[in-house]
Design an enzyme around this catalytic site. Structure first.
Site, PDB file in Angstrom:
ATOM      1  N   ARG A 141      -4.925   4.157  -6.823  1.00 27.54           N
ATOM      2  CA  ARG A 141      -4.736   5.467  -6.194  1.00 27.54           C
ATOM      3  C   ARG A 141      -4.529   6.599  -7.197  1.00 27.54           C
ATOM      4  O   ARG A 141      -4.117   7.699  -6.828  1.00 27.54           O
ATOM      5  CB  ARG A 141      -3.552   5.412  -5.221  1.00 27.54           C
ATOM      6  CG  ARG A 141      -3.753   4.362  -4.139  1.00 27.54           C
ATOM      7  CD  ARG A 141      -2.658   4.385  -3.097  1.00 27.54           C
ATOM      8  NE  ARG A 141      -2.808   3.308  -2.147  1.00 27.54           N
ATOM      9  CZ  ARG A 141      -3.638   3.311  -1.102  1.00 27.54           C
ATOM     10  NH1 ARG A 141      -4.407   4.367  -0.899  1.00 27.54           N
ATOM     11  NH2 ARG A 141      -3.713   2.278  -0.290  1.00 27.54           N
ATOM     12  N   HIS A 163     -12.414  -4.747  -8.282  1.00 20.00           N
ATOM     13  CA  HIS A 163     -12.915  -3.692  -7.399  1.00 20.00           C
ATOM     14  C   HIS A 163     -12.557  -2.343  -7.988  1.00 20.00           C
ATOM     15  O   HIS A 163     -11.453  -2.149  -8.493  1.00 20.00           O
ATOM     16  CB  HIS A 163     -12.309  -3.839  -5.996  1.00 20.00           C
ATOM     17  CG  HIS A 163     -13.060  -3.091  -4.928  1.00 20.00           C
ATOM     18  ND1 HIS A 163     -13.140  -1.724  -4.892  1.00 20.00           N
ATOM     19  CD2 HIS A 163     -13.774  -3.530  -3.856  1.00 20.00           C
ATOM     20  CE1 HIS A 163     -13.857  -1.347  -3.846  1.00 20.00           C
ATOM     21  NE2 HIS A 163     -14.259  -2.424  -3.197  1.00 20.00           N
ATOM     22  N   TYR A 177      -9.864   3.698  -5.672  1.00 20.97           N
ATOM     23  CA  TYR A 177     -10.245   4.491  -4.511  1.00 20.97           C
ATOM     24  C   TYR A 177     -10.804   5.877  -4.852  1.00 20.97           C
ATOM     25  O   TYR A 177     -11.687   6.386  -4.159  1.00 20.97           O
ATOM     26  CB  TYR A 177      -9.036   4.689  -3.584  1.00 20.97           C
ATOM     27  CG  TYR A 177      -8.511   3.436  -2.950  1.00 20.97           C
ATOM     28  CD1 TYR A 177      -9.328   2.635  -2.159  1.00 20.97           C
ATOM     29  CD2 TYR A 177      -7.192   3.039  -3.130  1.00 20.97           C
ATOM     30  CE1 TYR A 177      -8.850   1.476  -1.564  1.00 20.97           C
ATOM     31  CE2 TYR A 177      -6.688   1.886  -2.534  1.00 20.97           C
ATOM     32  CZ  TYR A 177      -7.523   1.114  -1.755  1.00 20.97           C
ATOM     33  OH  TYR A 177      -7.043  -0.027  -1.174  1.00 20.97           O
ATOM     34  N   HIS A 200     -18.036   0.996  -4.447  1.00 20.54           N
ATOM     35  CA  HIS A 200     -18.637   1.787  -3.384  1.00 20.54           C
ATOM     36  C   HIS A 200     -19.556   2.814  -4.040  1.00 20.54           C
ATOM     37  O   HIS A 200     -19.370   3.172  -5.202  1.00 20.54           O
ATOM     38  CB  HIS A 200     -17.570   2.503  -2.572  1.00 20.54           C
ATOM     39  CG  HIS A 200     -16.678   1.578  -1.814  1.00 20.54           C
ATOM     40  ND1 HIS A 200     -15.413   1.942  -1.395  1.00 20.54           N
ATOM     41  CD2 HIS A 200     -16.852   0.311  -1.391  1.00 20.54           C
ATOM     42  CE1 HIS A 200     -14.850   0.933  -0.745  1.00 20.54           C
ATOM     43  NE2 HIS A 200     -15.697  -0.069  -0.739  1.00 20.54           N
ATOM     44  N   GLU A 248     -21.775  -2.077  -3.162  1.00 18.40           N
ATOM     45  CA  GLU A 248     -21.314  -2.486  -1.825  1.00 18.40           C
ATOM     46  C   GLU A 248     -21.903  -1.593  -0.741  1.00 18.40           C
ATOM     47  O   GLU A 248     -21.845  -0.356  -0.848  1.00 18.40           O
ATOM     48  CB  GLU A 248     -19.785  -2.435  -1.761  1.00 18.40           C
ATOM     49  CG  GLU A 248     -19.232  -2.872  -0.423  1.00 18.40           C
ATOM     50  CD  GLU A 248     -17.703  -2.900  -0.393  1.00 18.40           C
ATOM     51  OE1 GLU A 248     -17.150  -3.070   0.710  1.00 18.40           O
ATOM     52  OE2 GLU A 248     -17.079  -2.739  -1.456  1.00 18.40           O
ATOM     53  N   ASP A 291     -20.823  -6.452   2.731  1.00 18.57           N
ATOM     54  CA  ASP A 291     -19.622  -6.371   3.565  1.00 18.57           C
ATOM     55  C   ASP A 291     -20.013  -6.482   5.036  1.00 18.57           C
ATOM     56  O   ASP A 291     -20.790  -5.669   5.538  1.00 18.57           O
ATOM     57  CB  ASP A 291     -18.891  -5.057   3.307  1.00 18.57           C
ATOM     58  CG  ASP A 291     -17.526  -5.000   3.972  1.00 18.57           C
ATOM     59  OD1 ASP A 291     -17.460  -5.118   5.211  1.00 18.57           O
ATOM     60  OD2 ASP A 291     -16.521  -4.835   3.266  1.00 18.57           O
ATOM     61  N   HIS A 347     -18.821  -3.470   7.246  1.00 20.00           N
ATOM     62  CA  HIS A 347     -19.602  -2.269   6.981  1.00 20.00           C
ATOM     63  C   HIS A 347     -21.011  -2.379   7.557  1.00 20.00           C
ATOM     64  O   HIS A 347     -21.529  -1.413   8.136  1.00 20.00           O
ATOM     65  CB  HIS A 347     -19.680  -2.022   5.464  1.00 20.00           C
ATOM     66  CG  HIS A 347     -18.363  -1.758   4.832  1.00 20.00           C
ATOM     67  ND1 HIS A 347     -18.188  -1.650   3.462  1.00 20.00           N
ATOM     68  CD2 HIS A 347     -17.134  -1.573   5.374  1.00 20.00           C
ATOM     69  CE1 HIS A 347     -16.921  -1.415   3.194  1.00 20.00           C
ATOM     70  NE2 HIS A 347     -16.257  -1.362   4.343  1.00 20.00           N
ATOM     71  N   HIS A 349     -18.019  -9.669   1.269  1.00 24.44           N
ATOM     72  CA  HIS A 349     -16.761  -9.192   1.829  1.00 24.44           C
ATOM     73  C   HIS A 349     -16.767  -9.594   3.298  1.00 24.44           C
ATOM     74  O   HIS A 349     -17.517  -9.020   4.101  1.00 24.44           O
ATOM     75  CB  HIS A 349     -16.614  -7.680   1.688  1.00 24.44           C
ATOM     76  CG  HIS A 349     -16.144  -7.244   0.347  1.00 24.44           C
ATOM     77  ND1 HIS A 349     -16.085  -5.913  -0.035  1.00 24.44           N
ATOM     78  CD2 HIS A 349     -15.678  -7.955  -0.709  1.00 24.44           C
ATOM     79  CE1 HIS A 349     -15.618  -5.837  -1.267  1.00 24.44           C
ATOM     80  NE2 HIS A 349     -15.362  -7.058  -1.694  1.00 24.44           N
ATOM     81  N   ASP A 404     -15.055   2.394   9.367  1.00 27.32           N
ATOM     82  CA  ASP A 404     -14.677   1.459   8.302  1.00 27.32           C
ATOM     83  C   ASP A 404     -13.221   1.045   8.503  1.00 27.32           C
ATOM     84  O   ASP A 404     -12.327   1.491   7.797  1.00 27.32           O
ATOM     85  CB  ASP A 404     -14.871   2.115   6.933  1.00 27.32           C
ATOM     86  CG  ASP A 404     -14.592   1.159   5.771  1.00 27.32           C
ATOM     87  OD1 ASP A 404     -14.321  -0.033   6.031  1.00 27.32           O
ATOM     88  OD2 ASP A 404     -14.638   1.605   4.613  1.00 27.32           O
ATOM     89  N   HIS A 458     -11.121  -2.558   8.972  1.00 29.26           N
ATOM     90  CA  HIS A 458     -11.214  -4.012   8.947  1.00 29.26           C
ATOM     91  C   HIS A 458     -10.230  -4.645   9.931  1.00 29.26           C
ATOM     92  O   HIS A 458      -9.152  -4.109  10.185  1.00 29.26           O
ATOM     93  CB  HIS A 458     -10.916  -4.534   7.540  1.00 29.26           C
ATOM     94  CG  HIS A 458     -11.903  -4.065   6.514  1.00 29.26           C
ATOM     95  ND1 HIS A 458     -11.864  -4.484   5.203  1.00 29.26           N
ATOM     96  CD2 HIS A 458     -12.965  -3.235   6.600  1.00 29.26           C
ATOM     97  CE1 HIS A 458     -12.845  -3.926   4.520  1.00 29.26           C
ATOM     98  NE2 HIS A 458     -13.522  -3.145   5.354  1.00 29.26           N
ATOM     99  N   GLU A 482     -10.920  -8.945   3.133  1.00 30.28           N
ATOM    100  CA  GLU A 482     -10.086  -7.759   2.897  1.00 30.28           C
ATOM    101  C   GLU A 482      -9.422  -7.398   4.231  1.00 30.28           C
ATOM    102  O   GLU A 482      -9.565  -6.300   4.748  1.00 30.28           O
ATOM    103  CB  GLU A 482     -10.943  -6.602   2.413  1.00 30.28           C
ATOM    104  CG  GLU A 482     -11.718  -6.893   1.135  1.00 30.28           C
ATOM    105  CD  GLU A 482     -12.738  -5.811   0.839  1.00 30.28           C
ATOM    106  OE1 GLU A 482     -12.711  -5.287  -0.272  1.00 30.28           O
ATOM    107  OE2 GLU A 482     -13.548  -5.494   1.740  1.00 30.28           O
TER     108      GLU A 482
END
Length: 279
Positions: A37, A66, A69, A106, A142, A176, A179, A213, A226, A228, A258
């Protein structure tokens, strides 16, 4: 047996992520190599690198990194874009130091100035980062959920990026399920899965998928949402995941959940659900 795991925390020390994955019963795990973050991060110490690598050797668990963000590889904002490229480069380097074979990213959002411009910036960002990093890690693109201004929600978007890259030897795809379903691809039936994978193979090539994913979704097919959900408890549902997990393409690849952790189910519960549905 399918190879399945979850995203785990790096709290206190990076090597603790391996311990958490092992305790949860993972065959594969995903993590952030740094605070996801923020833009700033601490460099990897030799001690942490050695501990991490030693625990990976001891457990035999497959690690996946990964991207954080904040980066947006499609951003038209110069400062954000430059920071994003620098972050991608540094994450590739960190994967190289830690011996992590895959980095998932992403593709970002073009923020309203058009898909063509966003796609061009993603291509330029990836080319720049790969040229600047000597890491042996493979960068996995992704697919996204179809949210507003997103790049990568259709297989055609991803194909366009792959076609524009200077070198694709270090590029793969992370597929994913949440997604793809949110973007309008059918995954609840055998016929729907066959059609979706057929389209993917025609546009991109199934051989390019390296990680799945595996996520259920709180949004219906084509919702662009989006969000999950626990495996089998969302709109894809138990029957959908049973079909997914009995498909040879999905069942042969490493599966990373996830999924939420709440009063209904934890990470162990989702791993158990995947193994039960896989039969």
């Amino acid at each position: 047996m399918v190879k399945v795991g979850v995203h785990v925390s790096i709290a206190s020390s990076l090597d603790f992520a391996v311990d958490r994955a092992n305790d949860a019963g993972c065959d594969v795990f995903q993590m952030f190599s740094r605070n996801p973050r923020g833009w700033s991060y601490l460099p990897l110490s030799d001690e942490v690198v050695e501990l991490y690598r030693q625990k990976i050797r001891t457990t035999g668990i497959l690690p996946v990194d990964h991207m954080p963000y904040l980066p947006n590889l499609a951003s038209p904002k110069v400062e954000v874009y430059e920071k994003s490229v620098a972050t991608l480069t540094s994450e590739l380097d960190r994967c190289g130091a830690l011996g992590i074979p895959y980095l998932v990213t992403h593709l970002g959002h073009h923020l309203g100035d058009g898909m063509a411009g966003g796609r061009e910036r993603v291509i330029r960002a990836i080319d720049s980062a790969l040229a600047a990093s000597n890491s042996g890690a493979m960068l996995l693109l992704e697919n996204t959920a179809g949210e507003k201004n997103s790049v990568g929600s259709s297989f055609e978007h991803i194909q366009g990026i792959l076609d524009g890259l200077s070198d694709t030897k270090r590029i793969g795809v992370c597929f994913d399920t949440c997604h793809a379903f949110a973007a309008g691809y059918e995954l609840r039936t055998e016929a729907g899965i066959a059609e979706t994978l057929g389209q993917f193979d025609e546009q991109i090539g199934l051989k390019n998928i390296r990680i799945i994913h595996l996520n259920d979704t709180k949004g219906d097919k084509g919702s662009g949402l989006d969000r999950h959900e626990h495996i089998g408890l969302g709109f894809i549902g138990e029957d959908g995941f049973r079909h997914i997990l009995h498909n040879k393409v999905f069942s042969s690849l490493p599966l990373v959940c996830e999924t939420p952790v709440d009063e209904r189910r934890d990470d162990r519960g989702n791993i158990r659900a995947v193994r039960d549905l896989a039969g």
